[in-house]
Write an enzyme that holds these catalytic residues in place. Structure first.
Site, mmCIF file in Angstrom:
data_model
loop_
_atom_site.group_PDB
_atom_site.id
_atom_site.type_symbol
_atom_site.label_atom_id
_atom_site.label_comp_id
_atom_site.label_asym_id
_atom_site.label_seq_id
_atom_site.Cartn_x
_atom_site.Cartn_y
_atom_site.Cartn_z
ATOM 1 N N SER A 181 0.811 -1.226 0.000
ATOM 2 C CA SER A 181 0.000 0.000 0.000
ATOM 3 C C SER A 181 0.840 1.268 0.000
ATOM 4 C CB SER A 181 -0.864 -0.002 1.261
ATOM 5 O OG SER A 181 -1.408 1.275 1.494
ATOM 6 N N GLU A 191 0.191 3.616 1.779
ATOM 7 C CA GLU A 191 0.271 4.033 3.193
ATOM 8 C C GLU A 191 1.672 3.780 3.764
ATOM 9 O OE1 GLU A 191 -1.961 5.398 5.809
ATOM 10 O OE2 GLU A 191 -2.574 6.205 3.892
ATOM 11 N N TYR A 212 -1.602 0.412 10.774
ATOM 12 C CA TYR A 212 -1.877 -0.256 9.492
ATOM 13 C C TYR A 212 -0.656 -0.128 8.561
ATOM 14 C CZ TYR A 212 -3.703 -0.817 4.719
ATOM 15 O OH TYR A 212 -3.874 -1.194 3.410
HETATM 16 P P1 NDP Z 1 -11.577 -4.561 1.801
HETATM 17 O O1 NDP Z 1 -11.575 -4.043 3.185
HETATM 18 O O2 NDP Z 1 -12.708 -4.211 0.888
HETATM 19 O O3 NDP Z 1 -11.489 -6.168 1.841
HETATM 20 C C1 NDP Z 1 -10.706 -6.816 2.797
HETATM 21 C C2 NDP Z 1 -10.934 -8.305 2.674
HETATM 22 O O4 NDP Z 1 -10.131 -8.989 3.652
HETATM 23 C C3 NDP Z 1 -12.386 -8.754 2.932
HETATM 24 O O5 NDP Z 1 -12.723 -9.783 2.053
HETATM 25 C C4 NDP Z 1 -12.302 -9.290 4.363
HETATM 26 O O6 NDP Z 1 -13.292 -10.256 4.662
HETATM 27 C C5 NDP Z 1 -10.927 -9.930 4.328
HETATM 28 N N1 NDP Z 1 -10.409 -10.196 5.666
HETATM 29 C C6 NDP Z 1 -10.386 -9.353 6.718
HETATM 30 N N2 NDP Z 1 -9.862 -9.958 7.800
HETATM 31 C C7 NDP Z 1 -9.558 -11.216 7.413
HETATM 32 C C8 NDP Z 1 -9.017 -12.346 8.077
HETATM 33 N N3 NDP Z 1 -8.686 -12.293 9.376
HETATM 34 N N4 NDP Z 1 -8.831 -13.491 7.390
HETATM 35 C C9 NDP Z 1 -9.184 -13.563 6.074
HETATM 36 N N5 NDP Z 1 -9.715 -12.533 5.386
HETATM 37 C C10 NDP Z 1 -9.892 -11.370 6.056
HETATM 38 O O7 NDP Z 1 -10.185 -4.132 1.147
HETATM 39 P P2 NDP Z 1 -9.828 -3.784 -0.381
HETATM 40 O O8 NDP Z 1 -10.467 -4.761 -1.266
HETATM 41 O O9 NDP Z 1 -10.025 -2.337 -0.595
HETATM 42 O O10 NDP Z 1 -8.250 -3.994 -0.379
HETATM 43 C C11 NDP Z 1 -7.668 -5.263 -0.674
HETATM 44 C C12 NDP Z 1 -6.246 -5.301 -0.131
HETATM 45 O O11 NDP Z 1 -5.479 -4.269 -0.731
HETATM 46 C C13 NDP Z 1 -6.127 -5.080 1.381
HETATM 47 O O12 NDP Z 1 -5.031 -5.863 1.818
HETATM 48 C C14 NDP Z 1 -5.801 -3.611 1.511
HETATM 49 O O13 NDP Z 1 -5.112 -3.370 2.711
HETATM 50 C C15 NDP Z 1 -4.925 -3.421 0.291
HETATM 51 N N6 NDP Z 1 -4.894 -2.095 -0.307
HETATM 52 C C16 NDP Z 1 -6.063 -1.481 -0.654
HETATM 53 C C17 NDP Z 1 -6.034 -0.273 -1.314
HETATM 54 C C18 NDP Z 1 -7.297 0.442 -1.710
HETATM 55 O O14 NDP Z 1 -7.220 1.635 -1.997
HETATM 56 N N7 NDP Z 1 -8.432 -0.231 -1.771
HETATM 57 C C19 NDP Z 1 -4.743 0.377 -1.648
HETATM 58 C C20 NDP Z 1 -3.579 -0.387 -1.249
HETATM 59 C C21 NDP Z 1 -3.667 -1.583 -0.615
HETATM 60 P P3 NDP Z 1 -14.726 -9.844 5.309
HETATM 61 O O15 NDP Z 1 -15.595 -9.478 4.122
HETATM 62 O O16 NDP Z 1 -15.129 -11.083 5.994
HETATM 63 O O17 NDP Z 1 -14.480 -8.681 6.218
HETATM 64 P P1 GDR Z 2 -6.918 5.752 3.451
HETATM 65 O O1 GDR Z 2 -8.451 5.879 2.977
HETATM 66 O O2 GDR Z 2 -6.750 5.997 4.888
HETATM 67 O O3 GDR Z 2 -6.112 6.591 2.503
HETATM 68 O O4 GDR Z 2 -6.647 4.198 3.199
HETATM 69 P P2 GDR Z 2 -9.695 6.650 3.603
HETATM 70 O O5 GDR Z 2 -10.669 6.765 2.481
HETATM 71 O O6 GDR Z 2 -10.160 6.036 4.864
HETATM 72 O O7 GDR Z 2 -9.093 8.096 3.970
HETATM 73 C C1 GDR Z 2 -8.568 8.964 2.968
HETATM 74 C C2 GDR Z 2 -8.323 10.348 3.567
HETATM 75 O O8 GDR Z 2 -9.569 10.965 3.850
HETATM 76 C C3 GDR Z 2 -9.479 11.599 5.115
HETATM 77 N N1 GDR Z 2 -10.816 11.741 5.701
HETATM 78 C C4 GDR Z 2 -11.646 10.745 6.041
HETATM 79 N N2 GDR Z 2 -11.522 9.408 5.927
HETATM 80 C C5 GDR Z 2 -12.551 8.627 6.331
HETATM 81 N N3 GDR Z 2 -12.463 7.301 6.188
HETATM 82 N N4 GDR Z 2 -13.684 9.160 6.890
HETATM 83 C C6 GDR Z 2 -13.850 10.509 7.040
HETATM 84 O O9 GDR Z 2 -14.880 10.966 7.540
HETATM 85 C C7 GDR Z 2 -12.787 11.342 6.590
HETATM 86 N N5 GDR Z 2 -12.616 12.682 6.561
HETATM 87 C C8 GDR Z 2 -11.424 12.908 6.017
HETATM 88 C C9 GDR Z 2 -8.571 10.673 5.932
HETATM 89 O O10 GDR Z 2 -8.071 11.337 7.079
HETATM 90 C C10 GDR Z 2 -7.525 10.334 4.880
HETATM 91 O O11 GDR Z 2 -6.552 11.329 4.838
HETATM 92 C C11 GDR Z 2 -7.095 3.527 2.044
HETATM 93 C C12 GDR Z 2 -7.388 2.059 2.437
HETATM 94 O O12 GDR Z 2 -8.012 1.411 1.338
HETATM 95 C C13 GDR Z 2 -6.106 1.334 2.782
HETATM 96 O O13 GDR Z 2 -6.376 -0.057 2.974
HETATM 97 C C14 GDR Z 2 -5.121 1.503 1.624
HETATM 98 O O14 GDR Z 2 -3.906 0.866 1.910
HETATM 99 C C15 GDR Z 2 -4.885 2.986 1.339
HETATM 100 O O15 GDR Z 2 -6.128 3.578 1.025
HETATM 101 C C16 GDR Z 2 -3.955 3.207 0.162
#
Ligand code: NDP
Ligand code: GDR
Length: 318
Positions: A123, A125, A147
Site C-alpha cells: 500500500s 500508506e 496499518y
Molecule cells: P476490503 O476491506 O474491501 O477487503 C478486505 C478483505 O479482507 C475482505 O474480504 C475481508 O473479509 C478480508 N479479511 C479481513 N480480515 C480477514 C481475516 N482475518 N482473514 C481472512 N480474510 C480477512 O479491502 P480492499 O479490497 O479495498 O483492499 C484489498 C487489499 O489491498 C487489502 O489488503 C488492503 O489493505 C490493500 N490495499 C487497498 C487499497 C485500496 O485503496 N483499496 C490500496 C492499497 C492496498 P470480510 O468481508 O469477511 O471482512
Molecule cells: P486511506 O483511505 O486511509 O487513505 O486508506 P480513507 O478513504 O479512509 O481516507 C482517505 C483520507 O480521507 C481523510 N478523511 C476521512 N476518511 C474517512 N475514512 N472518513 C472521514 O470521515 C474522513 N474525513 C477525512 C482521511 O483522514 C484520509 O486522509 C485507504 C485504504 O483502502 C487502505 O487499505 C489503503 O492501503 C490505502 O487507502 C492506500
C-alpha cells in the site's frame, strides 16, 4: 485451466479480481472467513462460479489446507484489516492480520506449493510522511499508522521470501482505488453515499475529518488488472500502481456534490471524531515502471470515478 486462490474475496478488490480471472477462464477459489451474517454483497453476481474455502489469515492451518485444496498457480493475498482509522484502536489485531497474515500465507505457499506465484497487496500508506514526491518503488517508507507499519512488514517479508526461497512473489504498491463496491467507511464511498442520500432527502448533513489530505485516487477495476499483469512476467518484481494525479478530500466533496447540483458548503460539517492521531498529508504515485514494464494504464480518471460512484448510490436509494 489456471487456478487462482484469492484471500479477501468478499472485499472490493477481491470481487473485481474474481470478475477478471473468471473472464480469463480461471478456476477461482476464495478464502472465506466465518462471519455471523453473510457478506456476499460484492460477489453475489459470481457467487456460484467461485469455490469457497473456509479460512482465516490468523490461522496457519486453514491457509495450508486452502493451498492443498486449491493447488493454485497464482495466489492473491488481498485479505487484511484494511481500514487505516481502525488500526489505532485495534493495533494488535491489525498487526496479526495485515502484517503476520502475509507471513502465514507465504508459509502455506512455501510448504505446500512452492511454484505458485504470489501477489501481496502492499500500500501507498507505507510512504506515510513522504520522503519524496512523487513516490516510486525506491522511495523509502515512513508509515504513519499501525496499518502502515503492518503493511511495511508484509511488504518486506514478501521480498524476503522471494530472495530466501526463490518464490515468484510480487508486491503491488497500490495507491487508493475506489469503486461502487468500496466499503462505506472509506472517505470516497462515505461521501458519494451521503450525497445520494442528501439529494434524495434522506440525510441532512455529512460529517467528515481532514479535508486537506491529498490522495492519488484511481478505479479498482483498473488496478486489479495490474495485479494480474505482475504475475504474468518473466521475473517477479514490485510495482507502484497509481494515476499520477492527486486531489484533496475537499476536491472530492466538491465534485460529488456538484454532480447532483448541490453546494458542498451547505452540508459538510467538520467533526474532530474523524481526525486521525497521525495523518498522511499527501500521496502522489509515479506509475512509470508499471506503464513501461507491464503495459498498464488506468482508464478511469478522478471526475469519472466520482460520477460513477454517485450515480450508483443514487440508483441504490431511488
Ligand atoms: P476490503 O476491506 O474491501 O477487503 C478486505 C478483505 O479482507 C475482505 O474480504 C475481508 O473479509 C478480508 N479479511 C479481513 N480480515 C480477514 C481475516 N482475518 N482473514 C481472512 N480474510 C480477512 O479491502 P480492499 O479490497 O479495498 O483492499 C484489498 C487489499 O489491498 C487489502 O489488503 C488492503 O489493505 C490493500 N490495499 C487497498 C487499497 C485500496 O485503496 N483499496 C490500496 C492499497 C492496498 P470480510 O468481508 O469477511 O471482512
Ligand atoms: P486511506 O483511505 O486511509 O487513505 O486508506 P480513507 O478513504 O479512509 O481516507 C482517505 C483520507 O480521507 C481523510 N478523511 C476521512 N476518511 C474517512 N475514512 N472518513 C472521514 O470521515 C474522513 N474525513 C477525512 C482521511 O483522514 C484520509 O486522509 C485507504 C485504504 O483502502 C487502505 O487499505 C489503503 O492501503 C490505502 O487507502 C492506500
Amino acid at each position: 485451466m489456471k487456478r487462482a486462490l484469492i484471500t479477501g474475496i468478499t472485499g472490493q478488490d477481491g470481487s473485481y479480481l474474481a470478475d477478471l480471472l473468471l473472464e480469463k477462464g480461471y478456476k477461482v477459489y476464495g478464502l472465506k472467513r466465518r462471519t455471523s451474517t453473510e457478506n456476499y454483497e460484492n460477489i453475489k453476481h459470481i457467487q456460484n462460479e467461485i469455490e469457497f474455502i473456509s479460512g482465516d489469515l490468523d490461522d496457519l492451518s486453514s491457509l495450508i489446507q486452502a493451498v492443498k485444496l486449491s493447488k493454485p498457480n497464482e495466489v492473491y493475498n488481498l485479505g487484511a484489516q484494511s481500514f487505516v482509522a481502525d488500526s489505532w484502536p485495534q493495533p494488535v489485531y491489525t498487526a496479526q492480520i495485515t502484517g503476520l497474515g502475509v507471513l502465514r500465507m507465504l508459509e502455506a505457499v512455501k510448504q505446500v506449493k512452492q511454484d505458485a506465484r504470489f501477489y501481496q497487496a502492499s500500500s501507498s500508506e507505507m510512504f506515510g510522511r513522504v520522503i519524496e514526491t512523487p513516490q516510486k518503488e525506491t522511495t523509502p517508507f515512513y508509515p504513519r499508522s499501525p496499518y502502515g507499519v503492518a503493511k511495511v512488514y508484509g511488504h518486506w517479508i514478501t521480498v524476503n521470501y522471494r530472495e530466501s526461497y526463490d518464490l515468484y512473489a510480487c508486491s503491488g504498491i497500490l495507491f487508493n482505488h475506489e469503486s461502487p463496491r468500496r466499503g462505506i467507511q472509506f472517505v470516497t464511498r462515505k461521501v458519494t453515499d451521503a450525497v445520494a442520500r442528501i439529494k434524495l432527502g434522506l440525510q441532512t448533513e455529512l460529517r467528515l475529518g481532514n479535508l486537506d489530505a491529498k490522495r492519488d485516487w484511481g478505479f479498482a477495476g483498473d488496478y486489479v488488472k495490474a495485479m494480474w499483469l505482475m504475475l504474468q512476467q518473466e521475473k517477479p518484481d514490485d510495482y507502484v500502481v497509481a494515476t499520477g494525479k492527486t486531489h484533496t478530500v475537499r476536491d472530492l466533496v466538491e465534485a460529488a456534490f456538484a454532480h447532483v447540483g448541490l453546494k458542498w458548503e451547505d452540508y459538510v460539517v467538520q467533526d474532530p471524531a474523524f481526525m486521525r492521531p497521525a495523518e498522511v498529508d499527501l500521496l502522489l504515485g509515479n506509475p512509470e515502471k508499471a506503464k513501461k514494464e507491464l503495459g498498464w494504464e488506468p482508464k478511469i480518471d478522478f471526475q469519472n470515478l466520482v460520477k460513477m460512484m454517485v450515480d450508483h448510490d443514487l440508483k441504490k436509494y431511488s
